[in-house]
Design a protein around this motif. Structure first.
Motif, PDB file in Angstrom:
ATOM      1  N   ASN A 146       0.867  -1.248   0.141  1.00 21.45           N
ATOM      2  CA  ASN A 146      -0.132   0.046   0.421  1.00 21.45           C
ATOM      3  C   ASN A 146       0.673   1.395   0.298  1.00 21.45           C
ATOM      4  O   ASN A 146       0.500   2.434   0.238  1.00 21.45           O
ATOM      5  CB  ASN A 146      -0.520  -0.117   1.375  1.00 21.45           C
ATOM      6  N   ASN A 147       2.411   1.549  -0.713  1.00 20.64           N
ATOM      7  CA  ASN A 147       3.144   2.260  -0.479  1.00 20.64           C
ATOM      8  C   ASN A 147       2.749   3.180   0.701  1.00 20.64           C
ATOM      9  O   ASN A 147       3.321   4.368   0.522  1.00 20.64           O
ATOM     10  CB  ASN A 147       2.761   2.723  -1.714  1.00 20.64           C
ATOM     11  N   GLU A 148       2.907   2.664   2.119  1.00 20.77           N
ATOM     12  CA  GLU A 148       3.014   3.011   3.542  1.00 20.77           C
ATOM     13  C   GLU A 148       4.554   3.591   4.279  1.00 20.77           C
ATOM     14  O   GLU A 148       4.476   2.128   4.065  1.00 20.77           O
ATOM     15  CB  GLU A 148       1.214   3.062   4.144  1.00 20.77           C
ATOM     16  N   TYR A 149       4.601   4.464   4.484  1.00 20.34           N
ATOM     17  CA  TYR A 149       5.719   5.156   5.433  1.00 20.34           C
ATOM     18  C   TYR A 149       5.603   5.021   7.343  1.00 20.34           C
ATOM     19  O   TYR A 149       4.047   5.531   7.146  1.00 20.34           O
ATOM     20  CB  TYR A 149       5.925   6.300   5.149  1.00 20.34           C
ATOM     21  N   ILE A 150       6.018   4.219   7.797  1.00 14.42           N
ATOM     22  CA  ILE A 150       5.705   3.904   8.865  1.00 14.42           C
ATOM     23  C   ILE A 150       7.515   4.444   9.752  1.00 14.42           C
ATOM     24  O   ILE A 150       8.376   4.256   9.759  1.00 14.42           O
ATOM     25  CB  ILE A 150       5.506   2.797   9.678  1.00 14.42           C
TER      26      ILE A 150
END
Length: 97
Positions: free
Chosen positions: A45-49
């Motif tokens: 989902n191309n999410e950065y944490i």
């Protein structure tokens, strides 16, 4: 680790972070000079944490806890959160393939 879900639109100023492909569905980013952990990037989902410690003077609300089955028994957070075991986390991301 306390982390902030930042979505896909993350920009880094200065040197481009180095990355390491840590699984089929995620990569980790770090400073190539000092080794500081900068992000966890979920590829499906191309999410950065990002670690919460990277932010100054920000207000965040704790919404979820993951790998709760590995949490030390000597602490308990007071607010109600969504809690997921390690197995539940892996099943969640495995289903996105």
């Amino acid at each position: 680790m306390f982390a902030v879900h930042c979505g896909p639109n993350v920009e880094f100023k200065g040197s481009e972070p180095a990355t390491y492909q840590s699984s089929d569905w995620a990569q980790r980013g770090f400073c190539s000079q000092c080794g500081t952990h900068l992000f966890y990037h979920l590829l499906p989902n191309n999410e950065y944490i990002l670690p919460a410690g990277l932010f100054q003077d920000e207000q965040f609300e704790l919404e979820s806890q993951i790998f709760i089955d590995e949490k030390p028994s000597f602490y308990e957070l007071k607010n109600q959160t969504r809690n997921m075991t390690g197995q539940e986390v892996f099943e969640l991301f495995a289903s996105k393939d």
